[in-house]
Design a protein around this motif. Structure first.
Motif, PDB file in Angstrom:
ATOM      1  N   LYS A  78       0.841  -1.215   0.000  1.00  0.00           N
ATOM      2  CA  LYS A  78       0.000   0.000   0.000  1.00  0.00           C
ATOM      3  C   LYS A  78       0.874   1.264   0.000  1.00  0.00           C
ATOM      4  O   LYS A  78       0.416   2.336  -0.355  1.00  0.00           O
ATOM      5  N   PHE A  79       2.129   1.112   0.388  1.00  0.00           N
ATOM      6  CA  PHE A  79       3.018   2.285   0.401  1.00  0.00           C
ATOM      7  C   PHE A  79       3.535   2.629  -0.997  1.00  0.00           C
ATOM      8  O   PHE A  79       4.255   3.600  -1.172  1.00  0.00           O
ATOM      9  N   GLU A  80       3.200   1.816  -1.972  1.00  0.00           N
ATOM     10  CA  GLU A  80       3.636   2.061  -3.361  1.00  0.00           C
ATOM     11  C   GLU A  80       2.484   2.533  -4.250  1.00  0.00           C
ATOM     12  O   GLU A  80       2.577   2.471  -5.473  1.00  0.00           O
ATOM     13  N   ALA A  81       1.417   3.000  -3.613  1.00  0.00           N
ATOM     14  CA  ALA A  81       0.207   3.361  -4.382  1.00  0.00           C
ATOM     15  C   ALA A  81       0.451   4.504  -5.376  1.00  0.00           C
ATOM     16  O   ALA A  81      -0.289   4.655  -6.352  1.00  0.00           O
ATOM     17  N   HIS A  82       1.496   5.293  -5.154  1.00  0.00           N
ATOM     18  CA  HIS A  82       1.803   6.396  -6.083  1.00  0.00           C
ATOM     19  C   HIS A  82       2.370   5.866  -7.407  1.00  0.00           C
ATOM     20  O   HIS A  82       2.442   6.607  -8.383  1.00  0.00           O
ATOM     21  N   VAL A  83       2.797   4.610  -7.414  1.00  0.00           N
ATOM     22  CA  VAL A  83       3.339   4.035  -8.650  1.00  0.00           C
ATOM     23  C   VAL A  83       2.163   3.502  -9.468  1.00  0.00           C
ATOM     24  O   VAL A  83       1.665   2.409  -9.228  1.00  0.00           O
ATOM     25  N   ALA A  84       1.689   4.311 -10.384  1.00  0.00           N
ATOM     26  CA  ALA A  84       0.478   3.975 -11.139  1.00  0.00           C
ATOM     27  C   ALA A  84       0.575   4.556 -12.541  1.00  0.00           C
ATOM     28  O   ALA A  84       1.317   5.500 -12.785  1.00  0.00           O
ATOM     29  N   ARG A  85      -0.185   3.952 -13.460  1.00  0.00           N
ATOM     30  CA  ARG A  85      -0.313   4.546 -14.799  1.00  0.00           C
ATOM     31  C   ARG A  85      -1.078   5.852 -14.664  1.00  0.00           C
ATOM     32  O   ARG A  85      -1.943   5.971 -13.803  1.00  0.00           O
ATOM     33  N   ARG A  86      -0.779   6.784 -15.528  1.00  0.00           N
ATOM     34  CA  ARG A  86      -1.498   8.050 -15.524  1.00  0.00           C
ATOM     35  C   ARG A  86      -1.798   8.507 -16.933  1.00  0.00           C
ATOM     36  O   ARG A  86      -0.983   8.300 -17.827  1.00  0.00           O
ATOM     37  N   ARG A  87      -2.933   9.164 -17.108  1.00  0.00           N
ATOM     38  CA  ARG A  87      -3.239   9.771 -18.404  1.00  0.00           C
ATOM     39  C   ARG A  87      -2.449  11.060 -18.542  1.00  0.00           C
ATOM     40  O   ARG A  87      -1.807  11.504 -17.602  1.00  0.00           O
ATOM     41  N   THR A  88      -2.479  11.667 -19.715  1.00  0.00           N
ATOM     42  CA  THR A  88      -1.651  12.846 -19.953  1.00  0.00           C
ATOM     43  C   THR A  88      -2.076  14.019 -19.066  1.00  0.00           C
ATOM     44  O   THR A  88      -3.257  14.203 -18.789  1.00  0.00           O
ATOM     45  N   ASP A  89      -1.082  14.790 -18.623  1.00  0.00           N
ATOM     46  CA  ASP A  89      -1.339  16.027 -17.874  1.00  0.00           C
ATOM     47  C   ASP A  89      -1.416  17.199 -18.834  1.00  0.00           C
ATOM     48  O   ASP A  89      -1.747  18.309 -18.437  1.00  0.00           O
TER      49      ASP A  89
END
Ligand SMILES: Nc1nc2c(c(=O)[nH]1)N[C@H]1C(S)=C(S)[C@@H](COP(=O)(O)O)O[C@H]1N2
Ligand SMILES: [Mo]
Length: 438
Positions: A78-89
């Protein structure tokens, strides 16, 4: 280690197959030498000084951990939740069906992208296909049209191959000036995958190609009706009809239950949710080969069928949006790849391309696959411009944006961006995207 096993290790050392020292071995020595020099200066230490008192025993060490579930698919901490796919900013898409989500390259060690982080590109969302009812058909200019169920496909002799997977739109928002902040946004339409499936040539041996057959149409079962014309040469050479990635069946978003994989070519041709392959004697000039996935050239012409992804590299650490914590030792590391073969070398510059030195390539270095490079760097606290430049086994050298402008028209969201990516580091240690600036 017994002498026998050390002998065995010795016989596997770099250089054996090719009877000489591979560039990899040479640069590894350079790397070790320069790392040792840095260590001699006492600069390799990145930990803080340990206190004199013994390390306290945390309360968690007095409790039993989570029970082992009866049956479960494991998830990251759960401490790695920031490691995620993201759509374009860079821009806000007003719909959720034709878009991208990008891989977090800055958090990826090694050369394999975990299945939950492989980038996605869909033209009409993600269909949920039942493998029990899905069918793949080979027809057109063949001796014997064939229809396969999934249970048939998995019975054929299979291959498992490591390849990079990249959308030709990777980087299209960032050509002449920075629009994206992080490497996930500039280069994240890129993943490293171990694909498993049947070679298309194996299926075509059974179907028998008519001598007039020159091209094959690959079509998906999604509502985009996404399709491409592929030269039969590529189909028979190394195209994989893949049903698994990184040790498990494809994820729905990556083409479950079956997709095409065309190693080294733009992601667009690797048709997901594959339902048919039709052999013909010429290309079909489909939407994705006329209105899209073409390159503007100087003089107003547009180039079609530029499907090979040429050599490219990017520094993933340090990269855009990061903050360096003061002068000292940093390992510069990143990824390099080429659709034309293997990576032969990667050069790294910390002065905006005035001087270059060779990075270490971390093995295995594989054909049409991501290759990890590393170079030690002693940051003196002064502004710097970090760049990497890939050279592939064809001798092709990764160009700058300026180089590419000599042969192509860079206007708007142009595809096939393999130019050198500069990251600036200011005196505060802030790392920023400097595409088109440096
Ligand atoms: N059927 C189908 N295949 C498709 C697409 C699609 O929208 N539909 N997108 C293509 C594009 S543009 C790319 S870059 C890759 C992306 O594959 P991925 O989502 O598994 O990363 O799939 C290609 N194959
Ligand atoms: Mo793509």
């Amino acid at each position: 280690m017994t002498s026998k096993s050390s002998e065995k290790t010795g016989s596997q050392s770099p250089g054996r197959e090719e009877g000489g020292r591979r560039p990899e071995a040479r640069s590894r020595r350079n790397f070790l030498r320069s790392s040792a020099a840095l260590a001699g200066g006492g600069m390799l230490a990145a930990g803080t000084k340990a206190a004199a008192a013994p390390l306290a025993i945390p309360s968690i060490a007095h409790e039993t951990g989570r029970p082992i579930p009866e049956s479960v698919y494991g998830m990251p901490s759960k401490f790695e939740a920031h490691v995620a796919r993201r759509r374009t900013d860079v821009f806000k898409n007003r719909q959720n069906w034709s878009d991208w989500s990008m891989s977090p390259l800055q958090h990826q060690p090694g050369i394999i992208t975990p299945n939950g982080l492989i980038f996605e590109r869909h033209h009409a969302g993600i269909p949920d296909i039942d493998p029990a009812t899905h069918r793949l058909v080979i027809h057109g200019m063949v001796r014997q049209p064939l229809e396969f169920r999934m249970e048939d496909l998995v019975r054929y002799p299979s291959v498992s191959r490591f390849h990079f997977h990249e959308c030709s739109g990777n980087g299209l928002t960032d050509w002449l000036k920075p629009a994206s902040t992080t490497v996930q946004q500039t280069h994240g339409l890129l993943s490293g995958v171990l694909w498993t499936g049947v070679l298309a040539s194996t299926l075509f041996e059974e179907a028998g190609v008519d001598p007039r057959g020159k091209w094959a149409l690959f079509e998906g079962a999604d509502s985009a009706g996404h399709a491409r014309s592929i030269p039969l040469e590529k189909v028979m050479d190394d195209t994989i009809i893949a049903y698994a990635m990184n040790g498990e069946r494809l994820r729905p978003e990556n083409g479950y239950p079956v997709r095409a994989v065309m190693p080294g070519w733009e992601g667009n041709v690797s048709i997901k949710w594959l339902r048919r392959i039709k052999v013909g004697d010429q290309p079909w000039h489909l939407r994705s080969e006329t209105a899209r996935y073409t390159d503007p050239m100087p003089g107003g012409k547009w180039r079609q069928f530029s499907m090979v992804m040429e050599a490219k590299s990017v520094i993933t650490n340090p990269s855009g949006g990061m903050d360096l914590k003061g002068p000292g030792f940093y390992e510069i590391t990143g990824l390099a790849w080429s659709g034309n073969g293997k990576i032969r070398a990667v050069d790294v510059s910390v002065d905006g391309g005035k001087t270059w030195r060779e990075a270490m390539l971390e093995g295995p270095v594989m054909d049409k696959c991501l290759t990890r490079f590393k170079a030690p760097w002693e940051w003196d606290g002064k502004p710097a411009v970090l760049m990497s430049r890939a050279v592939d086994s064809m001798g092709y050298v990764q160009p700058t944006v300026k180089d590419l402008q000599k042969t192509r028209a860079i206007v708007g969201f142009v595809q096939h961006h393999n130019a050198i990516q500069p990251w600036t580091v200011n005196a505060k240690g802030e790392v920023r995207n400097a595409i088109g600036q440096a």
